[in-house]
Motif scaffolding. Sequence first.
Motif, PDB file in Angstrom:
ATOM      1  N   PRO A   4      -8.166  -7.433  12.637  1.00 27.61           N
ATOM      2  CA  PRO A   4      -8.184  -6.506  11.497  1.00 27.61           C
ATOM      3  C   PRO A   4      -7.915  -7.236  10.179  1.00 27.61           C
ATOM      4  O   PRO A   4      -7.155  -8.203  10.142  1.00 27.61           O
ATOM      5  CB  PRO A   4      -7.044  -5.531  11.815  1.00 27.61           C
ATOM      6  N   LEU A   5      -8.538  -6.751   9.120  1.00 27.62           N
ATOM      7  CA  LEU A   5      -8.324  -7.276   7.772  1.00 27.62           C
ATOM      8  C   LEU A   5      -7.219  -6.466   7.104  1.00 27.62           C
ATOM      9  O   LEU A   5      -7.216  -5.237   7.189  1.00 27.62           O
ATOM     10  CB  LEU A   5      -9.592  -7.137   6.935  1.00 27.62           C
ATOM     11  N   VAL A   6      -6.299  -7.157   6.427  1.00 25.86           N
ATOM     12  CA  VAL A   6      -5.279  -6.468   5.646  1.00 25.86           C
ATOM     13  C   VAL A   6      -5.809  -6.361   4.215  1.00 25.86           C
ATOM     14  O   VAL A   6      -6.167  -7.376   3.603  1.00 25.86           O
ATOM     15  CB  VAL A   6      -3.934  -7.211   5.678  1.00 25.86           C
ATOM     16  N   CYS A   7      -5.871  -5.134   3.719  1.00 31.89           N
ATOM     17  CA  CYS A   7      -6.398  -4.879   2.380  1.00 31.89           C
ATOM     18  C   CYS A   7      -5.392  -4.062   1.575  1.00 31.89           C
ATOM     19  O   CYS A   7      -4.536  -3.384   2.143  1.00 31.89           O
ATOM     20  CB  CYS A   7      -7.719  -4.120   2.470  1.00 31.89           C
ATOM     21  N   VAL A   8      -5.501  -4.157   0.262  1.00 24.66           N
ATOM     22  CA  VAL A   8      -4.647  -3.391  -0.645  1.00 24.66           C
ATOM     23  C   VAL A   8      -5.512  -2.626  -1.635  1.00 24.66           C
ATOM     24  O   VAL A   8      -6.658  -3.006  -1.904  1.00 24.66           O
ATOM     25  CB  VAL A   8      -3.676  -4.306  -1.424  1.00 24.66           C
ATOM     26  N   GLY A   9      -4.964  -1.567  -2.174  1.00 19.26           N
ATOM     27  CA  GLY A   9      -5.619  -0.798  -3.222  1.00 19.26           C
ATOM     28  C   GLY A   9      -4.567   0.018  -3.928  1.00 19.26           C
ATOM     29  O   GLY A   9      -3.445   0.180  -3.418  1.00 19.26           O
ATOM     30  N   ALA A  10      -4.909   0.541  -5.096  1.00 16.03           N
ATOM     31  CA  ALA A  10      -3.919   1.338  -5.832  1.00 16.03           C
ATOM     32  C   ALA A  10      -4.586   2.446  -6.625  1.00 16.03           C
ATOM     33  O   ALA A  10      -5.665   2.263  -7.190  1.00 16.03           O
ATOM     34  CB  ALA A  10      -3.101   0.452  -6.774  1.00 16.03           C
ATOM     35  N   LEU A  11      -3.915   3.574  -6.634  1.00 14.27           N
ATOM     36  CA  LEU A  11      -4.272   4.668  -7.524  1.00 14.27           C
ATOM     37  C   LEU A  11      -3.437   4.443  -8.781  1.00 14.27           C
ATOM     38  O   LEU A  11      -2.205   4.398  -8.717  1.00 14.27           O
ATOM     39  CB  LEU A  11      -3.926   6.007  -6.866  1.00 14.27           C
ATOM     40  N   VAL A  12      -4.126   4.270  -9.912  1.00 14.42           N
ATOM     41  CA  VAL A  12      -3.464   3.812 -11.138  1.00 14.42           C
ATOM     42  C   VAL A  12      -3.635   4.822 -12.267  1.00 14.42           C
ATOM     43  O   VAL A  12      -4.752   5.261 -12.550  1.00 14.42           O
ATOM     44  CB  VAL A  12      -4.028   2.432 -11.551  1.00 14.42           C
ATOM     45  N   PRO A  34      -9.876   0.425  -7.013  1.00 13.06           N
ATOM     46  CA  PRO A  34     -10.004  -1.029  -6.888  1.00 13.06           C
ATOM     47  C   PRO A  34      -9.046  -1.572  -5.820  1.00 13.06           C
ATOM     48  O   PRO A  34      -7.950  -1.037  -5.618  1.00 13.06           O
ATOM     49  CB  PRO A  34      -9.620  -1.540  -8.277  1.00 13.06           C
ATOM     50  N   GLY A  35      -9.465  -2.626  -5.187  1.00 12.55           N
ATOM     51  CA  GLY A  35      -8.636  -3.262  -4.177  1.00 12.55           C
ATOM     52  C   GLY A  35      -9.443  -4.269  -3.379  1.00 12.55           C
ATOM     53  O   GLY A  35     -10.618  -4.501  -3.656  1.00 12.55           O
ATOM     54  N   GLY A  36      -8.805  -4.863  -2.383  1.00 16.55           N
ATOM     55  CA  GLY A  36      -9.508  -5.838  -1.560  1.00 16.55           C
ATOM     56  C   GLY A  36      -8.566  -6.533  -0.591  1.00 16.55           C
ATOM     57  O   GLY A  36      -7.433  -6.097  -0.372  1.00 16.55           O
ATOM     58  N   LYS A  37      -9.060  -7.620  -0.039  1.00 18.48           N
ATOM     59  CA  LYS A  37      -8.345  -8.335   1.016  1.00 18.48           C
ATOM     60  C   LYS A  37      -7.145  -9.114   0.488  1.00 18.48           C
ATOM     61  O   LYS A  37      -7.178  -9.683  -0.600  1.00 18.48           O
ATOM     62  CB  LYS A  37      -9.295  -9.314   1.713  1.00 18.48           C
ATOM     63  N   VAL A  38      -6.104  -9.149   1.313  1.00 18.49           N
ATOM     64  CA  VAL A  38      -4.931  -9.974   1.046  1.00 18.49           C
ATOM     65  C   VAL A  38      -5.260 -11.391   1.490  1.00 18.49           C
ATOM     66  O   VAL A  38      -5.779 -11.599   2.588  1.00 18.49           O
ATOM     67  CB  VAL A  38      -3.700  -9.441   1.817  1.00 18.49           C
ATOM     68  N   GLU A  39      -4.981 -12.370   0.637  1.00 18.24           N
ATOM     69  CA  GLU A  39      -5.257 -13.769   0.971  1.00 18.24           C
ATOM     70  C   GLU A  39      -4.070 -14.382   1.710  1.00 18.24           C
ATOM     71  O   GLU A  39      -2.930 -13.915   1.585  1.00 18.24           O
ATOM     72  CB  GLU A  39      -5.560 -14.557  -0.310  1.00 18.24           C
ATOM     73  N   ALA A  81     -16.149  -3.072  10.054  1.00 15.06           N
ATOM     74  CA  ALA A  81     -14.875  -3.704   9.696  1.00 15.06           C
ATOM     75  C   ALA A  81     -13.727  -2.879  10.254  1.00 15.06           C
ATOM     76  O   ALA A  81     -13.815  -1.655  10.366  1.00 15.06           O
ATOM     77  CB  ALA A  81     -14.738  -3.820   8.179  1.00 15.06           C
ATOM     78  N   HIS A  82     -12.666  -3.574  10.608  1.00 13.94           N
ATOM     79  CA  HIS A  82     -11.411  -2.936  11.001  1.00 13.94           C
ATOM     80  C   HIS A  82     -10.393  -3.340   9.941  1.00 13.94           C
ATOM     81  O   HIS A  82     -10.045  -4.510   9.842  1.00 13.94           O
ATOM     82  CB  HIS A  82     -10.985  -3.420  12.386  1.00 13.94           C
ATOM     83  N   MET A  83      -9.963  -2.374   9.137  1.00 11.21           N
ATOM     84  CA  MET A  83      -9.083  -2.675   8.009  1.00 11.21           C
ATOM     85  C   MET A  83      -7.772  -1.904   8.114  1.00 11.21           C
ATOM     86  O   MET A  83      -7.758  -0.732   8.463  1.00 11.21           O
ATOM     87  CB  MET A  83      -9.769  -2.301   6.695  1.00 11.21           C
TER      88      MET A  83
END
Length: 136
Positions: A4-12, A34-39, A81-83
């Motif tokens: 699984p991919l760890v992703c972040v996003g935010a309601l701003v 907006p958001g995306g993958k954690v590196e 994708a599995h996120m």
Amino acid sequence: MERPLVCVGALVWGKDGRVLLVRTTKWRGLWGVPGGKVEWGETLLDAVQREFQEEVGLRLEDVQYAQTQESVLSGEFHRPAHMLLVDFLATTGDHDVTPNEEIEEWAWVHLHEALEYPLNTVTRSLVTLALRQGEA
């Protein structure tokens, strides 16, 4: 082996009380945040700050954890994708969006109006959570 991919996003929220929604190339025409993958080696907080800077050119303030969601092979996403999606609530002092190539369209809307947009499922959940918490 895929994981699984760890992703972040935010309601701003902007300074006028409206929230930012975006339509990206990755959610088949649906709107989200907006958001995306954690590196590798990056904290969740650093990742959400970086993703907002990269995608829309905004600096986040008052970032608070909201919820974690799972999206497993959703047909809404542009590829299988599995996120694990870690969602935040935040504010910004700037309304001037500088979109990157992923952002097709954006809108600042009042929170209660956000549900009128064709939101992806995970964003609909985040907006609903914010409405329940009285963030309008």
